[in-house]
Design an enzyme around this catalytic site. Structure first.
Site, PDB file in Angstrom:
ATOM      1  N   CYS A 355       0.826  -1.207   0.000  1.00  0.00           N
ATOM      2  CA  CYS A 355       0.000   0.000   0.000  1.00  0.00           C
ATOM      3  C   CYS A 355       0.861   1.259   0.000  1.00  0.00           C
ATOM      4  O   CYS A 355       1.959   1.280   0.567  1.00  0.00           O
ATOM      5  CB  CYS A 355      -0.932   0.009   1.215  1.00  0.00           C
ATOM      6  SG  CYS A 355      -2.233  -1.225   1.134  1.00  0.00           S
ATOM      7  N   CYS A 356       0.331   2.284  -0.603  1.00  0.00           N
ATOM      8  CA  CYS A 356       1.041   3.567  -0.687  1.00  0.00           C
ATOM      9  C   CYS A 356       0.839   4.335   0.614  1.00  0.00           C
ATOM     10  O   CYS A 356       0.174   5.366   0.663  1.00  0.00           O
ATOM     11  CB  CYS A 356       0.537   4.357  -1.883  1.00  0.00           C
ATOM     12  SG  CYS A 356       1.499   5.838  -2.213  1.00  0.00           S
TER      13      CYS A 356
END
Length: 439
Positions: A355-356
Site C-alpha cells: 500500500c502507498c
C-alpha cells in the site's frame, strides 16, 4: 484444562508452500482444533450458578468460524444488525444471539430488528434513546431486555482505542442515567433480566476483577429482576513472546466467589455471562505473504510482501505486535520470532506491504515509524508468515484500499485437511456496486 496451542506457538512450516501453491498469496489460515480447544477452555471457566459464553463475532465473522464456535456450544454477541443477519444466513438461529449495538434502527431496519427479537434475539439496550424506541414494542410483546451499562469509571482496554469504559467512551447507558431508564421501565412494566458491562479489550486482569465488583454493586442497587450478569470480554491473549495471557481459571474463580457472596447478601442467584472474541480465535490464525521485492538502503533494509495493512491493520491502528516467521519456498522454517529460533545469524528488516502508506508495516513504534524485525535473511519468493491474526484481521481490514482485492481464507481441520473457506475477490467485485452515471 490446558489449551492446546496452535498459532504463533506452533507453525507447521511445511504447509505454507502447499497452501501458497494451491490458493495463492496473500491468504488467511485458521485452525479448527485451536478454536475448539479455546471454546472448551472458556466453557470450563469456574462459575457459581451457571455460565453462558457468547462469542464476540466482530473478532472474525466468517461463516465457517461461526459454525465451529457455535458447534462447540458458544452463542453470539453481535455488534450490528448486519452481523446478526450474517450469522443467521450461516444457519445460526436468532435465539442464540444478543445484539449490542450503537445503531438506532429505523424504517425497514426497525422492522427487521423487531422480527429478529420476536424470533428470540436478546436486545441489549445501549442508550436512553434505544430504550425509548424499543419500550412499547417490548411491552406489547412481553419481552425482557438487557442493558449495557457504562460504569462511569476508568476502563480496561490495552490502549485508548480499545478502552470502552472510560470517560472518553460512549458505549452503554451511563451509570448516571440508569435510574432514569429503570424508572421508565418500571412505569411500563418492563424488566431488565440481564446487565452487561464491557470495559475494553486486552487490558489488565485486575481491571476485570474491579469491574466484577462494580457491576455487582449496581446490579444489587438498580436491577432486582436481573438473573444474568455479563462481565463482557476483552480477555488478554499472548500473541508475542513475553506477553502474559489472561488466567481465565483465576478470573472465573474470583467471579464465582463474588457471585456467591452476592447470593449470601441478597438471596439471589446470578448466572455469569462472558463474551470473548480475541481469546477464541486470535492465535488460531496466520497470514501467509510472499516476498515480492527487497530494498537495501543506508538507513534500513526492507522486505516488500504481497499483503500488509489491507490484511492486518492492528499495527497501524493499535500499535499491536504480531510474531513473524520466515519460511523457504521448500517449506523449511528459517526463523521464528515467536520461539526465537534461531537466536544467531539474524538480520534486521523492515517488513512492509504494497500500500502507498508509510505505515504499511507489520511493526510500528508509537510515532508510526517502522520497527525492524530480526529474522533470518530470506530470498524473493520466500514467505513471511504473520501469527496471532485470527481475530480483528480479516474482519477489520480496510479491504480494497489501493484497490487490492480481499484475499481468500483456508482452515486446517481437526483431521489435518486444508479446506478453502472463502474465495479471493475477483477484480469485477471491486466495481460491481458502482454506477455508470453521465454527468
Amino acid at each position: 484444562m490446558t489449551i492446546k496451542q496452535f498459532g504463533p506457538t506452533k507453525l507447521d512450516a511445511a504447509l505454507i508452500p502447499v497452501i501458497a501453491r494451491q490458493w495463492g498469496t496473500p491468504i488467511y489460515l485458521h485452525d479448527q482444533e485451536y478454536i475448539e480447544n479455546s471454546c472448551e477452555q472458556l466453557l470450563n471457566m469456574p462459575n457459581a450458578f451457571g455460565l453462558h459464553v457468547r462469542y464476540a463475532m466482530k473478532a472474525n465473522s466468517d461463516r465457517t468460524v461461526l459454525r465451529v464456535v457455535t458447534g462447540k456450544g458458544l452463542d453470539l454477541d453481535c455488534s450490528s444488525l448486519d452481523e446478526a443477519a450474517r450469522a443467521h444466513a450461516a444457519g445460526i438461529p436468532f435465539s442464540r444471539m444478543m445484539l449490542t449495538t450503537q445503531e438506532v434502527p429505523g424504517g425497514d431496519e426497525r422492522a427487521e430488528l423487531e422480527a429478529m427479537i420476536k424470533a428470540g434475539l436478546k436486545y441489549n439496550v445501549c442508550s436512553m434513546l434505544q430504550f425509548n424506541l424499543i419500550a412499547d414494542f417490548a411491552k406489547a410483546n412481553r419481552i425482557d431486555l438487557s442493558m449495557r451499562v457504562h460504569p462511569g469509571a476508568a476502563g480496561g482496554g490495552e490502549s485508548a482505542t480499545r478502552d470502552t469504559g472510560s470517560e472518553y467512551s460512549c458505549f452503554g447507558v451511563h451509570l448516571n442515567d440508569v435510574p432514569k431508564v429503570k424508572a421508565m421501565a418500571d412505569e411500563k412494566g418492563l424488566r431488565f433480566t440481564q446487565v452487561h458491562v464491557h470495559i475494553g479489550s486486552g487490558g489488565d486482569p485486575e481491571k476485570w476483577r474491579q469491574n466484577i465488583d462494580r457491576e455487582l454493586g449496581f446490579v444489587k442497587t438498580y436491577f432486582p429482576d436481573a438473573t444474568t450478569v455479563s462481565f463482557g470480554g476483552g480477555l488478554k491473549v499472548a500473541r508475542m513472546p513475553g506477553e502474559k495471557q489472561a488466567d481465565i481459571a483465576s478470573l472465573g474463580a474470583y467471579a464465582k466467589q463474588r457471585i456467591e457472596e452476592f447470593k449470601a447478601e441478597t438471596g439471589r442467584e446470578l448466572q455469569m455471562e462472558i463474551e470473548p472474541g480475541t481469546f477464541v480465535v486470535a492465535n488460531s490464525g496466520h497470514i501467509i505473504t510472499r516476498i515480492i521485492d527487497k530494498k537495501l538502503t543506508n538507513e534500513l533494509n526492507f522486505l516488500i510482501v504481497d499483503g500488509g495493512m489491507e490484511l492486518l491493520t492492528r499495527p497501524l491502528l493499535y500499535g499491536s505486535e504480531h510474531p513473524v516467521s520466515i519460511v523457504r519456498q521448500d517449506g523449511t522454517l528459517l526463523s521464528s520470532e515467536y520461539d526465537q529460533a534461531p537466536a544467531q545469524g539474524l538480520k534486521s528488516f523492515g517488513i512492509v506491504g504494497r500500500c502507498c502508506e508509510s505505515g504499511d508495516s507489520v511493526r510500528l513504534d508509537n510515532d508510526g515509524n517502522i520497527v525492524p524485525v530480526l529474522i533470518a535473511e530470506p530470498e524473493i519468493g520466500d514467505y513471511v508468515v504473520i501469527g496471532g491474526t485470527g481475530a480483528y484481521s480479516e474482519s477489520m481490514s480496510p479491504e480494497n484500499y489501493n484497490s487490492h482485492r480481499k484475499p481468500g481464507a483456508v482452515m486446517k481441520t481437526k483431521s489435518g485437511e486444508l479446506v478453502q473457506i472463502r474465495k479471493k475477490q475477483v477484480r469485477e467485485q471491486l466495481t460491481q456496486n458502482e454506477l455508470d452515471v453521465t454527468l
